[in-house]
Design a protein around this motif. Structure first.
Motif: not given
Length: 251
Positions: A137-141, A156-170
């Motif tokens: 699921l994480a690899k599939a477009p 959430r504040g400085r946290l960003s999660l993108d479940p569709a692309r399995h990407q996280v930034t702080w």
């Protein structure tokens, strides 16, 4: 070159057989696991030491690998470290009951899970399927998932999660997480300030038929903190309420 009519699937194409690499110096375990996984519909490749396995895993990656910790020439921890320099291949460790420090180190280095010997084959297969499902699921477009509704990014504040692309930034800096780590963090971030018990985090990160103990969740939390502190030494957004669980501090 396009597919010829004979090679195209007029009806739904059969599912690709997934491949599991088994790395263990105990040939009895290799044989038993290989037979059992074949019975569950998997293809397997077996390697008796880490050094031989590393070259093969780099040249022809399987869908998931299972490593023993103690092996000659190159042990499971060394193999994982070398592999993680260039690959996010899902990895499960096989450990003995007296190898708890190795379990913690393996998880810290990026293993997706561990199983303690002697182990239930049913449990191992359940964990394999759960990790493979999340990995696919994480690899599939997202656009390739039939009927999929793209989940909204979570900020959430400085946290960003993108479940569709399995990407996280702080603070805009990428943080590389395993699928299990991502699901645990997402469960906390969706309800900031709410304490999630270990059982609730297990439910978020593991399928219903997979048992994990408290040490596994605690190890994942330690790894999450370590990874975020690598990009922000002052990171402290994951709080512990002793005896109750963990929460994400929004802000």
């Amino acid at each position: 070159m396009g597919l010829s009519p004979a090679s195209a699937c007029d009806t739904p194409c059969p599912a690709r057989q997934q491949t599991i690499a088994l790395v263990d110096d105990d040939r009895n375990i290799l044989t038993t696991l290989s037979i059992s996984l074949h019975a569950e519909g998997f293809a397997t490749r077996v390697y008796a030491d880490g050094e031989t396995a590393l070259k093969a895993l780099q040249e022809n990656p399987p869908d998931l690998a299972i490593f023993d910790v103690k092996m000659p020439r190159m042990d499971g921890l060394e193999l994982l470290k070398a592999l993680r320099a260039q690959s996010r291949l899902p990895v499960i460790f096989l450990t003995s009951k007296d190898e708890e420090p190795d379990e913690a180190l393996g998880l810290a280095m990026g293993a997706d899970d561990y199983i303690t010997k002697p182990f239930s084959l049913r449990l191992l297969v359940a964990r394999i399927r759960a990790i493979l499902r999340r990995s696919e699921l994480a690899k599939a477009p997202p656009e390739e998932v039939p009927g999929a509704e793209l989940p909204e990014p979570v900020v959430r504040g400085r946290l960003s999660l993108d479940p569709a692309r399995h990407q996280v930034t702080w603070d805009g800096k990428p943080v590389s997480l395993t699928v299990t780590e991502f699901l645990i963090l997402e469960a906390m971030a969706l309800r900031p300030g709410v304490v999630k018990s270990r059982n609730q985090l297990m439910d978020a990160a593991y399928s219903d038929d997979v048992y994990v103990d408290d040490r596994t969740i605690d190890s994942h939390i330690k790894r999450l903190r370590r990874k975020f502190r690598a990009v922000d030494p002052e990171f402290g957004a994951i709080d512990t309420l002793y005896g109750a669980g963990y929460s994400f501090a929004d802000g």
